[in-house]
Design a protein around this motif. Structure first.
Motif, mmCIF file in Angstrom:
data_model
loop_
_atom_site.group_PDB
_atom_site.id
_atom_site.type_symbol
_atom_site.label_atom_id
_atom_site.label_comp_id
_atom_site.label_asym_id
_atom_site.label_seq_id
_atom_site.Cartn_x
_atom_site.Cartn_y
_atom_site.Cartn_z
ATOM 1 N N ILE A 329 0.839 -1.210 0.000
ATOM 2 C CA ILE A 329 0.000 0.000 0.000
ATOM 3 C C ILE A 329 0.871 1.256 0.000
ATOM 4 O O ILE A 329 0.624 2.230 -0.735
ATOM 5 N N THR A 330 1.915 1.226 0.830
ATOM 6 C CA THR A 330 2.824 2.379 0.888
ATOM 7 C C THR A 330 3.569 2.554 -0.433
ATOM 8 O O THR A 330 3.735 3.684 -0.928
ATOM 9 N N ALA A 331 4.033 1.450 -1.013
ATOM 10 C CA ALA A 331 4.737 1.524 -2.296
ATOM 11 C C ALA A 331 3.830 2.077 -3.382
ATOM 12 O O ALA A 331 4.242 2.919 -4.197
ATOM 13 N N LEU A 332 2.577 1.630 -3.398
ATOM 14 C CA LEU A 332 1.642 2.128 -4.397
ATOM 15 C C LEU A 332 1.387 3.621 -4.199
ATOM 16 O O LEU A 332 1.329 4.390 -5.167
ATOM 17 N N TYR A 333 1.277 4.045 -2.959
ATOM 18 C CA TYR A 333 1.065 5.473 -2.666
ATOM 19 C C TYR A 333 2.251 6.310 -3.142
ATOM 20 O O TYR A 333 2.079 7.381 -3.745
ATOM 21 N N LEU A 334 3.470 5.829 -2.889
ATOM 22 C CA LEU A 334 4.658 6.571 -3.305
ATOM 23 C C LEU A 334 4.756 6.674 -4.816
ATOM 24 O O LEU A 334 5.131 7.727 -5.364
ATOM 25 N N VAL A 335 4.409 5.603 -5.528
ATOM 26 C CA VAL A 335 4.453 5.625 -6.994
ATOM 27 C C VAL A 335 3.432 6.605 -7.544
ATOM 28 O O VAL A 335 3.730 7.393 -8.463
ATOM 29 N N ILE A 336 2.222 6.581 -7.000
ATOM 30 C CA ILE A 336 1.178 7.503 -7.475
ATOM 31 C C ILE A 336 1.572 8.951 -7.199
ATOM 32 O O ILE A 336 1.423 9.836 -8.051
ATOM 33 N N LYS A 337 2.127 9.192 -6.010
ATOM 34 C CA LYS A 337 2.547 10.549 -5.654
ATOM 35 C C LYS A 337 3.685 11.019 -6.561
ATOM 36 O O LYS A 337 3.718 12.177 -7.015
ATOM 37 N N ARG A 338 4.628 10.122 -6.883
ATOM 38 C CA ARG A 338 5.774 10.473 -7.749
ATOM 39 C C ARG A 338 5.280 10.811 -9.141
ATOM 40 O O ARG A 338 5.718 11.789 -9.774
ATOM 41 N N SER A 339 4.340 10.000 -9.658
ATOM 42 C CA SER A 339 3.833 10.233 -11.006
ATOM 43 C C SER A 339 3.058 11.550 -11.061
ATOM 44 O O SER A 339 3.188 12.329 -12.022
ATOM 45 N N TYR A 340 2.257 11.812 -10.021
ATOM 46 C CA TYR A 340 1.478 13.062 -9.989
ATOM 47 C C TYR A 340 2.388 14.270 -9.948
ATOM 48 O O TYR A 340 2.176 15.269 -10.662
ATOM 49 N N THR A 341 3.455 14.194 -9.129
ATOM 50 C CA THR A 341 4.386 15.321 -9.015
ATOM 51 C C THR A 341 5.122 15.537 -10.339
ATOM 52 O O THR A 341 5.340 16.680 -10.776
ATOM 53 N N LYS A 342 5.487 14.426 -10.997
ATOM 54 C CA LYS A 342 6.233 14.516 -12.249
ATOM 55 C C LYS A 342 5.415 15.172 -13.344
ATOM 56 O O LYS A 342 5.905 16.080 -14.062
ATOM 57 N N TYR A 343 4.167 14.750 -13.482
ATOM 58 C CA TYR A 343 3.343 15.278 -14.572
ATOM 59 C C TYR A 343 2.802 16.663 -14.251
ATOM 60 O O TYR A 343 2.500 17.452 -15.144
ATOM 61 N N SER A 344 2.658 17.011 -12.978
ATOM 62 C CA SER A 344 2.160 18.346 -12.632
ATOM 63 C C SER A 344 3.213 19.419 -12.860
ATOM 64 O O SER A 344 2.895 20.594 -13.071
ATOM 65 N N THR A 345 4.495 19.025 -12.792
ATOM 66 C CA THR A 345 5.582 19.986 -13.014
ATOM 67 C C THR A 345 6.015 20.034 -14.472
ATOM 68 O O THR A 345 6.793 20.889 -14.884
#
Length: 345
Positions: A329-345
């Motif tokens: 669950i934590t790994a999935l959260y980190l991946v989603i957060k990383r992808s969101y940060t990458k595409y938002s910037t």
């Protein structure tokens, strides 16, 4: 053009993801420890479960045999249900889960217990505490053992218990589609409930099944028995009447034949009633044979006995499951957060 990814790029993305997880190892480690602790707490707090399991065989073939088969060929019906069996196939499984059967089982009292199953089940799952918060329901608890004393509101509470049992506790299955061997099991945190709910439910369902299956045959047998008793009384009265007329006309003048008419009339009645009584006795015996044929074969193979086996998930198993769940669950959260940060910037 459609974008394509090469094997080299795929390995590069996987490598980047692994390096990302290695940088976040403190977060993953903390979440894994939390999962281990949560699994340990669940293992300590959770109650053990008990399963009362019963296996039985059921056969209800209705092939005409013997005198009953001959009577059927001649168009005489003695209440046989034939091939129209409402409980054929897996319909018997639905009967076990019906509200009527479960309610009847809940109103029975287990051996060495002072309360009926409904009250034991209510207390085991803390339903009495939630129901007692209502002044209207508080006055209706506990449930009475007499079904006739159940009020409409209590009946609605029993329906709640029925829904909970069907959803969480009861399991009914056919062990083999080709065989008429069935299994009924009840799982709960109280071994008395698991054992006796399974037993009582089997008794109630079997009795209802047999009574329904043999209803027409029993009704027909009772009707023929009443007719036989009635004809026998009339025949007995006719015999007595004939003897009485004979006594009154003893040494009668042969020229006075009119006085012998009652004797002849009673003799004719006796002959007719004797023939009718003989036929009704034949039909009565056929009806008895048919009732035996209609009565299904119901035999319990294995029945639950106290004490039941205690089942509780091991601490190591729950700790491992908790660790894996929190890690992913934590790994999935980190991946989603990383992808969101990458595409938002």
């Amino acid at each position: 053009m459609k974008e394509e990814i090469t094997v080299k790029e795929l390995f590069a993305k996987i490598g980047a993801l692994v390096r990302f997880f290695l940088r976040k190892w403190p977060v993953l480690a903390v979440s894994t420890v939390i999962g281990v602790m949560a699994g340990y707490v669940v293992a300590v707090v959770s109650k053990p479960t008990y399963t009362g399991q019963l296996t039985f065989v059921l056969s209800s073939e209705n092939k005409p045999t013997g005198l009953s088969g001959v009577a059927s060929q001649l168009g005489v019906d003695f209440g046989s249900s034939g091939t129209n069996n409402a409980f054929a196939g897996d319909n018997i499984l639905t009967l076990f889960k019906s509200e009527r059967m479960i309610k009847a089982a809940l109103l029975k009292k287990p051996e060495s217990q002072d309360e009926i199953l409904a009250n034991l089940l209510m207390k085991e799952y803390k339903l009495d505490e939630s129901w007692a918060k209502s002044e209207r329901l508080k006055k209706l608890l506990p449930f009475p053992a007499d079904a006739a004393a159940i009020t409409p509101v209590q009946d609605s509470l029993l329906r709640e218990l029925h829904g909970m049992i069907v959803k969480k506790c009861l399991s009914v299955s056919r062990l083999d589609k080709k065989l008429s061997v069935f299994q009924v099991s009840t799982t709960s945190t109280n071994e008395v409930i698991s054992c006796f709910l399974t037993r009582f439910l089997m008794d109630e369902t079997a009795n209802f099944y047999i009574e329904t299956k043999t209803y027409l045959a029993r009704q027909n047998l009772q009707m023929l028995q009443r007719e036989a008793d009635s004809i026998r009384r009339v025949l007995g009265g006719s015999i007595v009447s004939t003897a009485s007329h004979v006594d009154r006309t003893y040494n009668l003048n042969p020229a006075l034949q009119i006085n012998r008419a009652p004797i002849q009339r009673e003799q004719v009645n006796s002959t007719v009633m004797s023939a009718a009584y003989g036929e009704i006795i034949k039909n009565l015996e056929l009806a008895k044979i048919n009732l035996q044929k209609e009565t299904p074969l119901y035999q319990v193979i294995d029945t639950p006995q106290l004490p039941l086996k205690r089942v509780k998930a091991g601490k190591i198993k729950l700790m491992l499951l908790g660790a894996l769940a929190c890690f992913f669950i934590t790994a999935l959260y980190l991946v989603i957060k990383r992808s969101y940060t990458k595409y938002s910037t």
